[in-house]
Design a protein around this motif. Structure first.
Motif, short mmCIF file in Angstrom:
data_model
loop_
_atom_site.label_atom_id
_atom_site.label_comp_id
_atom_site.label_asym_id
_atom_site.label_seq_id
_atom_site.Cartn_x
_atom_site.Cartn_y
_atom_site.Cartn_z
N PHE A 73 0.80 -1.22 0.00
CA PHE A 73 0.00 0.00 0.00
C PHE A 73 0.83 1.27 0.00
CE2 PHE A 73 0.18 -1.77 4.32
CZ PHE A 73 0.87 -0.76 4.99
N GLY A 74 2.17 1.19 -0.06
CA GLY A 74 2.96 2.40 -0.15
C GLY A 74 4.23 2.37 0.65
N MET A 81 12.11 15.55 8.16
CA MET A 81 10.83 14.86 8.06
C MET A 81 9.75 15.47 8.94
SD MET A 81 12.36 10.98 8.08
CE MET A 81 10.73 10.25 8.17
N THR A 82 9.96 16.67 9.43
CA THR A 82 8.98 17.26 10.35
C THR A 82 7.65 17.54 9.66
OG1 THR A 82 9.99 19.42 9.89
CG2 THR A 82 10.69 18.28 11.90
N GLY A 83 7.64 17.66 8.34
CA GLY A 83 6.39 17.91 7.63
C GLY A 83 5.63 16.65 7.26
N CYS A 84 6.19 15.50 7.56
CA CYS A 84 5.53 14.24 7.20
C CYS A 84 4.39 13.93 8.17
CB CYS A 84 6.54 13.09 7.23
SG CYS A 84 7.81 13.15 5.94
N GLU A 85 3.40 13.26 7.65
CA GLU A 85 2.33 12.72 8.50
C GLU A 85 2.92 11.62 9.38
OE1 GLU A 85 -1.72 9.98 8.02
OE2 GLU A 85 -0.80 10.93 6.26
N THR A 86 2.50 11.55 10.63
CA THR A 86 2.98 10.50 11.52
C THR A 86 1.82 9.57 11.90
OG1 THR A 86 2.61 11.83 13.51
CG2 THR A 86 4.80 11.96 12.48
N SER A 87 2.17 8.35 12.27
CA SER A 87 1.15 7.37 12.62
C SER A 87 1.70 6.39 13.65
CB SER A 87 0.71 6.60 11.37
OG SER A 87 -0.21 5.56 11.71
N THR A 88 0.84 6.00 14.58
CA THR A 88 1.17 4.94 15.53
C THR A 88 0.42 3.65 15.18
OG1 THR A 88 -0.58 5.66 17.04
CG2 THR A 88 1.62 6.58 17.40
N ALA A 89 -0.21 3.61 14.02
CA ALA A 89 -0.97 2.43 13.60
C ALA A 89 -0.02 1.29 13.25
CB ALA A 89 -1.84 2.76 12.39
N THR A 90 -0.51 0.07 13.35
CA THR A 90 0.25 -1.08 12.88
C THR A 90 0.13 -1.15 11.36
OG1 THR A 90 -1.62 -2.62 12.98
CG2 THR A 90 -0.31 -2.33 15.01
N TYR A 91 1.04 -1.89 10.73
CA TYR A 91 0.92 -2.09 9.28
C TYR A 91 -0.37 -2.83 8.95
CZ TYR A 91 5.54 -0.24 8.18
OH TYR A 91 6.62 0.59 8.01
N HIS A 92 -0.80 -3.72 9.80
CA HIS A 92 -2.06 -4.43 9.60
C HIS A 92 -3.22 -3.44 9.52
CE1 HIS A 92 -5.26 -7.40 11.26
NE2 HIS A 92 -5.16 -7.55 9.96
N ASP A 93 -3.27 -2.50 10.47
CA ASP A 93 -4.33 -1.50 10.46
C ASP A 93 -4.20 -0.55 9.26
OD1 ASP A 93 -5.51 -2.50 12.74
OD2 ASP A 93 -4.40 -1.17 14.09
N MET A 94 -2.98 -0.22 8.88
CA MET A 94 -2.78 0.65 7.73
C MET A 94 -3.25 -0.03 6.45
SD MET A 94 0.92 2.37 8.72
CE MET A 94 0.93 3.63 7.46
N ASN A 95 -3.01 -1.32 6.34
CA ASN A 95 -3.49 -2.07 5.18
C ASN A 95 -5.02 -2.04 5.12
OD1 ASN A 95 -3.60 -4.27 3.08
ND2 ASN A 95 -4.44 -5.41 4.81
N ARG A 96 -5.67 -2.25 6.25
CA ARG A 96 -7.13 -2.22 6.27
C ARG A 96 -7.67 -0.85 5.86
NH1 ARG A 96 -9.33 -5.47 11.60
NH2 ARG A 96 -9.15 -7.57 10.72
N ALA A 97 -7.05 0.21 6.38
CA ALA A 97 -7.50 1.56 6.06
C ALA A 97 -7.29 1.86 4.57
CB ALA A 97 -6.76 2.58 6.92
N TRP A 98 -6.14 1.43 4.03
CA TRP A 98 -5.85 1.66 2.61
C TRP A 98 -6.86 0.94 1.73
CZ3 TRP A 98 -4.09 -2.36 -0.71
CH2 TRP A 98 -3.82 -1.95 -2.01
N ARG A 99 -7.18 -0.28 2.07
CA ARG A 99 -8.14 -1.05 1.27
C ARG A 99 -9.52 -0.38 1.29
NH1 ARG A 99 -6.94 -6.19 -0.37
NH2 ARG A 99 -4.81 -6.86 0.09
N ALA A 143 -10.19 2.83 1.87
CA ALA A 143 -10.13 4.11 1.16
C ALA A 143 -10.01 3.93 -0.35
CB ALA A 143 -8.96 4.95 1.68
N SER A 144 -9.39 2.83 -0.78
CA SER A 144 -9.14 2.60 -2.20
C SER A 144 -10.24 1.78 -2.86
CB SER A 144 -7.79 1.89 -2.39
OG SER A 144 -6.74 2.62 -1.80
N GLY A 145 -11.20 1.32 -2.09
CA GLY A 145 -12.24 0.48 -2.65
C GLY A 145 -11.77 -0.91 -3.00
N VAL A 146 -10.66 -1.34 -2.37
CA VAL A 146 -10.12 -2.69 -2.60
C VAL A 146 -10.82 -3.64 -1.64
CG1 VAL A 146 -8.02 -4.09 -2.53
CG2 VAL A 146 -7.91 -1.70 -3.29
#
Length: 203
Positions: free
Chosen positions: A134-135, A156-174, A176-179
């Protein structure tokens, strides 16, 4: 157990980031392919307890390594704004034998995922440039204040940060992407072959 403290950064320019890492004297451990399986009971006992049991196979151009990891919710107070686990990890001599032991005890792979990872060390902090289905995500691990300091040092101070797991990020990407939903996020065989060829014959 050891304490793991990390934070993910999204949207970094990898080419510029590598230049900054080199300019700051970071030590590179090179790239490798990771193939991971997360185990649980059929009832999801470990997930319900917020525990993670993972068998990881790391593949370099000239060697492989299997790692067994148990992650648990941290005991005691934890810092805010970062992801924290209590963790035990050890190398295992035979990944297939370890899989057989786990399945013999009643555990099964709950999901699998792949990652192409490039490892760097800077000022006692571990910086990983990850590429997943997913990226791209940068993961920085170390003491909380050092994570932020190294991120600022690397621009990298302008980057978005996340404490999510890769598992949760995969679910969110799917979503949002209609996968279609799927807990697995693995490279296809063609992409795995391309990665392995790139490890053996770097440009």
């Amino acid at each position: 157990m050891a304490r793991e403290v990390e934070l993910k950064f999204i949207g970094a320019d990898y080419a510029a980031l590598r230049e900054r890492l080199q300019a700051e004297g970071a030590q590179s451990a090179g790239r490798h392919l990771e193939r991971n399986a997360v185990y649980d009971t059929g009832e999801g006992t470990l997930r319900s307890a917020r525990m993670l049991l993972r068998l990881r196979r790391r593949i370099w151009a000239d060697r492989t390594q299997a790692l067994m990891t148990l992650k648990c919710p941290p005991a005691g107070a934890v810092p805010a704004g970062v992801k924290v686990w209590d963790e035990e990890e050890t190398a295992v001599a035979d990944g297939e034998a370890m899989h057989a032991i786990l399945t013999g005890l009643g555990y099964r792979p709950a999901f699998r995922y792949d990652k192409e990872r490039e490892d760097w060390s800077l000022r006692g902090v571990h910086v990983s440039l990850d590429r997943l289905v997913f990226g791209e995500v940068v993961e920085i691990e170390g003491p909380q204040d050092d994570i932020r300091a190294v991120a600022a040092l690397l621009g990298m101070t302008g980057c978005e940060t996340s404490t999510a797991t890769y598992h949760d990020m995969n679910r969110a990407w799917r979503k949002a992407s209609g996968v279609p939903p799927c807990d697995d996020f693995m490279f296809d065989d063609e992409e795995v072959g391309r990665i392995l060829d790139g490890l053996r014959h770097p440009a």
